[in-house]
Design a protein around this motif. Structure first.
Motif, short mmCIF file in Angstrom:
data_model
loop_
_atom_site.label_atom_id
_atom_site.label_comp_id
_atom_site.label_asym_id
_atom_site.label_seq_id
_atom_site.Cartn_x
_atom_site.Cartn_y
_atom_site.Cartn_z
N GLY A 172 53.55 -1.72 -17.68
CA GLY A 172 53.12 -0.85 -18.70
C GLY A 172 53.89 0.70 -18.55
O GLY A 172 54.46 0.95 -17.89
N MET A 173 52.97 1.70 -19.42
CA MET A 173 53.70 2.85 -19.47
C MET A 173 52.39 3.98 -18.76
O MET A 173 51.29 3.79 -19.16
CB MET A 173 53.66 3.46 -21.04
N ALA B 110 57.13 5.22 -17.85
CA ALA B 110 56.89 3.79 -17.35
C ALA B 110 56.05 4.23 -16.10
O ALA B 110 56.35 4.98 -15.41
CB ALA B 110 57.75 2.89 -17.28
N ASN B 111 54.82 3.33 -15.92
CA ASN B 111 54.36 2.98 -14.42
C ASN B 111 55.39 2.67 -13.57
O ASN B 111 56.24 1.60 -14.08
CB ASN B 111 53.33 2.22 -14.86
N HIS C 40 49.15 -3.31 -16.84
CA HIS C 40 49.35 -1.99 -17.36
C HIS C 40 48.89 -0.94 -16.16
O HIS C 40 47.68 -0.35 -16.29
CB HIS C 40 48.21 -1.73 -18.57
N THR D 132 53.14 5.25 -8.77
CA THR D 132 52.52 6.02 -10.04
C THR D 132 51.20 6.49 -9.31
O THR D 132 50.37 5.65 -8.75
CB THR D 132 52.50 5.37 -11.31
N ASP E 285 52.79 7.06 -19.66
CA ASP E 285 52.36 7.98 -20.55
C ASP E 285 53.23 7.63 -21.62
O ASP E 285 54.63 8.08 -21.69
CB ASP E 285 52.65 9.46 -20.23
N PRO E 286 52.74 6.89 -22.74
CA PRO E 286 53.38 6.39 -23.94
C PRO E 286 54.01 7.73 -24.61
O PRO E 286 55.16 7.53 -25.08
CB PRO E 286 52.69 5.53 -24.62
N GLY F 178 57.21 8.49 -22.91
CA GLY F 178 57.94 7.51 -22.70
C GLY F 178 58.17 7.31 -21.34
O GLY F 178 59.23 6.97 -20.87
#
Length: 428
Positions: free
Chosen positions: A41-42, A50-51, A23, A55, A44-45, A48
């Motif tokens: 992982g995300m 993704a990393n 993540h 990032t 910021d879910p 939407g």
């Protein structure tokens, strides 16, 4: 060796991603200059997003290595001596006459740790602070112990160091780090994060649960000079390289940060013993956390380093960093298996609280999304994570967020956590 090692690192990191356990971003800088990085992982879910490999994450106390380097730059220029007393700058601070810059740097000054104060979590961390307000607050706290008698990790010590650099350099500490550390070393994705400046491609801190949620809010001004930086895994690999190559500091001063020897804490780095390829070695490394973010970095024997950054509270960044160091040292590690496709049987994994009588506990529960485990992590804060099984081994559940397993045997739950510690728990 370089290509084979790089391929092994890629394979292992991708297995973490496939297993749902990565993540954030993990990166390795090898001694030959090659780098490996994998993101998962995300970021910021809610949006939407993704990393990705570049990032930006809050890095918590990994920021201390930059503060230590800034102070040592003043030593290199003859403006400071490590033996200088705190009394020179803050004569009214508790025990100032007996505290040296050296002791502030290696956490032996005995200053109170302001983040351990009772008011920090419920109120202080949510409020805006000017640096002087932080210093006034720290001044009012009773010392942890007399100077020089024990290692006592203290964010207050690094707060004082940042303020000293600001005074001696006659420049605010944020712009100082930009001008004399980030820009000269090409750290283009490293920022002073005051919580107000918009950082490009920045992840949001998350707390795993059922459902996941954003981490508790905090005002980053409270972290000034101590744990206030955000960076990328690539930039932190570059930072470790710069320290090892004498690019950030003269070699004799960089050695005070990286040559941990038998020290518990050097300048900006802990000394930790790891066994790599059968050899026990003491390495300079640091863990950092700030609401919803965990971060870890370590130098590697012979050069290079490992970095693991995550925006999911509870992710085992130290375990991942250690595994990557082992592979970089020539060891072969098994890849993480992919998650199962079935839900655990409620007749086997009976919901309820399981304990071992020694303080460890884990709770199993079910909701509309399936079977979950809840267990405490750092600061005893619990997280929740889904479990899956395979048809071949229905009594062995794997966590879909962490590299953990739960095995049911004759009513006993055998829990192997992310650090490889196994506990036997009974349902209460």
């Amino acid at each position: 060796m370089g290509m084979n090692t790089a391929a092994a690192l890629q394979t292992y990191l991708r297995s973490w991603n496939t297993a749902g356990c990565l993540h954030g971003v993990a990166a390795v800088s090898l001694a030959d200059g090659e780098r490996v990085a994998v993101a998962g992982g995300m970021a910021d879910p809610g949006l939407g997003v993704a990393n990705e490999k570049d990032t930006v994450f809050r890095i918590g106390s990994l920021s201390k290595s930059f503060t230590a380097a800034a102070l040592l730059q003043q030593v290199a220029q003859g403006r400071l001596e490590l033996s200088d007393s705190l009394e020179r700058f803050f004569p009214d601070f508790p025990n100032a006459a007996g505290i040296s810059l050296h002791q502030l740097l290696n956490h032996s000054a005995g200053t109170a740790n302001f983040t351990s104060a009772a008011e920090y979590w419920p109120t202080r961390m949510r409020l805006a602070h000017r640096p002087q307000e932080l210093l006034d607050w720290a001044h009012a706290l009773p010392p942890a112990c007399p100077p020089g008698i024990a290692h006592a990790y203290s964010n207050t010590g690094y707060l004082l160091l940042a303020a000293i650099v600001e005074r001696v350099a006659d420049q605010d500490f944020a712009s100082y780090r930009q001008q004399y550390l980030f820009r000269p070393l090409g750290l283009e994705r490293t920022y002073v994060d005051d919580g107000r400046v918009i950082l490009p491609q920045a992840a949001r801190g998350l707390h795993p649960g059922a459902p996941w949620r954003y981490a508790e809010p905090m005002d980053m001004s409270v972290a000034w000079g101590v744990y206030d930086l955000a960076s990328s895994a690539g930039d932190l690999c570059r930072w470790l390289e710069a320290l090892q190559r004498g690019e950030a500091l003269p070699a004799r001063l960089a050695a005070l940060m990286l040559d941990v020897g038998a020290l518990e804490y050097a300048y900006g780095f802990y000394g930790e013993d790891w066994t790599l390829a059968g050899r026990r070695q003491r390495l300079a490394q640091h863990f950092g956390d700030v609401n919803g973010f965990f971060a870890f970095m370590s130098v590697l024997p012979g050069g290079g380093g490992v970095v693991a950054l995550t925006n999911a509270f509870g992710s085992p960044v130290e375990r991942l960093g250690r595994d990557l160091a082992r592979i970089a040292s020539g060891e072969t590690l098994e890849a993480l298996p992919p998650p199962g496709r079935q839900q655990p049987d409620e007749q086997l994994f009976v919901p309820g609280r399981y304990e071992n009588g020694e303080g460890a506990w884990l709770e199993l529960f079910y909701n509309e999304h399936g079977c979950y485990a809840r267990s405490p992590r750092r600061y005893d804060l619990p997280i929740a994570y889904p479990l899956t099984v395979t048809a071949q081994t229905p009594q062995l559940a794997r966590a879909a967020v962490l590299p953990e397993t739960l095995l049911i045997e004759e009513g006993t739950l055998q829990w192997c956590d992310a650090e490889g510690v196994t506990r036997r728990l009974r349902r209460q």
